[in-house]
Design an enzyme around this catalytic site. Structure first.
Site: not given
Length: 302
Positions: A15-16, A210, A241, A250
């Site tokens: 996802r991220d 992060h 982001c 991340n």
């Protein structure tokens, strides 16, 4: 406080990690392949999808297909981000095990990200949490910008604690504290955690740091010392982001696992399999492997 004996790694890459990949939309089969490989590494908590509008996040437009295509492994929690009631209903229909709502400790970031105030964002989450409770689905709450904001600079630990407590009181079973732009340092991390832990039990908190300034592992070490036993990470350091300028992504799960192994902390995750998975997804995406451990153990695809 002593280090925890066991840490649960929450894998964010499907996802991220993938939601901000530039270029064409990633094939569903690549996403399901990644999730299945991650489960085979021993990871028990995988954020698999995001039920948001494809208009805003094109890479997540096939969330239902992804959930239908994975080979579910017993004991693995497959979760998804659900920013509103419609997203929750779609996630429920797709059979997710857990849902997540995503807030922030910065008013400016909240406005830029979801076009409302912090108070309004919390009001939006309430029906999602209530609906999830009615269906027996656990809800995870995220608080982003916990150590700094691209628009406001430093964020007061008390503000982080206020938002974290609101999410916890609302019914979120776990609160993930996100250093969205990676500006934190160990002392900042400890001060932020102290403030939050005064309102939310530390065993209900997760660290989502992060690595923009290369501080993520040091910051994780600092909060591990204070009892945090849940860490969010992304294989090969995938992700970032879109609303946070300069946020390079991340912390890599491989690097976190190497640290935890070195501290004698159990995770149940196989490092060699994880490195191979990071190598595989980088090859699929044609991108550099952001994991130092992945590179050292032959996981760099360039």
């Amino acid at each position: 406080m002593a280090f925890p004996k066991q840490v649960r790694l929450v894998e964010m890459s499907p996802r991220d990690g993938l939601q901000n990949e530039p270029g064409p939309v990633i094939a569903t089969a690549i996403k399901t392949g990644l999730i299945d490989r991650l489960a085979d590494c021993g990871l028990t908590h995988i954020e698999a999808a995001s039920f948001v509008s494809p208009k805003w996040v094109p890479q997540m437009g096939d969330a239902a297909e992804v959930m239908a295509g994975i080979h579910r492994k017993p004991g693995v929690c497959y979760s998804a981000l659900t920013p509103n009631l419609k997203g929750f209903e779609n996630a429920l229909a797709a059979g997710v095990d857990e849902v997540a709502v995503f807030g922030a400790a910065s008013e400016s970031f909240t406005r830029k990200n979801i076009n409302c105030s912090i108070a309004e964002s919390l009001e939006r989450f309430a029906p999602v949490v209530e609906a999830a409770r009615n269906h027996g689905i656990p809800v995870r709450g995220y608080v982003s910008t916990v150590m700094g904001c691209p628009y406001e600079g430093d964020i007061a630990p008390a503000k982080v604690a206020e938002v974290a407590r609101a999410l916890y009181d609302m019914g979120c079973h776990e609160i993930s504290l996100g250093d969205t732009i990676g500006v934190g340092t160990p002392l900042k991390a400890k001060r932020m955690l102290d403030a939050v832990a005064a309102h939310v039990p530390v065993e209900k908190l997760a660290a989502h740091f992060h690595d923009t300034y290369g501080q993520a592992l040091a910051n994780l070490y600092a909060v591990l010392e204070d009892g945090v036993a849940v860490i969010d990470a992304s294989v090969a350091g995938l992700g970032g982001c879109p609303y946070a300028k300069g946020a390079s992504g991340n912390v890599a799960t491989e690097d976190v696992l190497y640290l935890l192994n070195g501290l004698g902390i159990n995770t149940g995750v196989d490092l060699n399999k994880l490195v191979a998975t990071g190598h595989w997804i980088c090859q699929q995406l044609g991108r550099h492997n952001g994991s130092k451990v992945g590179q050292a153990l032959g996981g760099n695809c360039q």
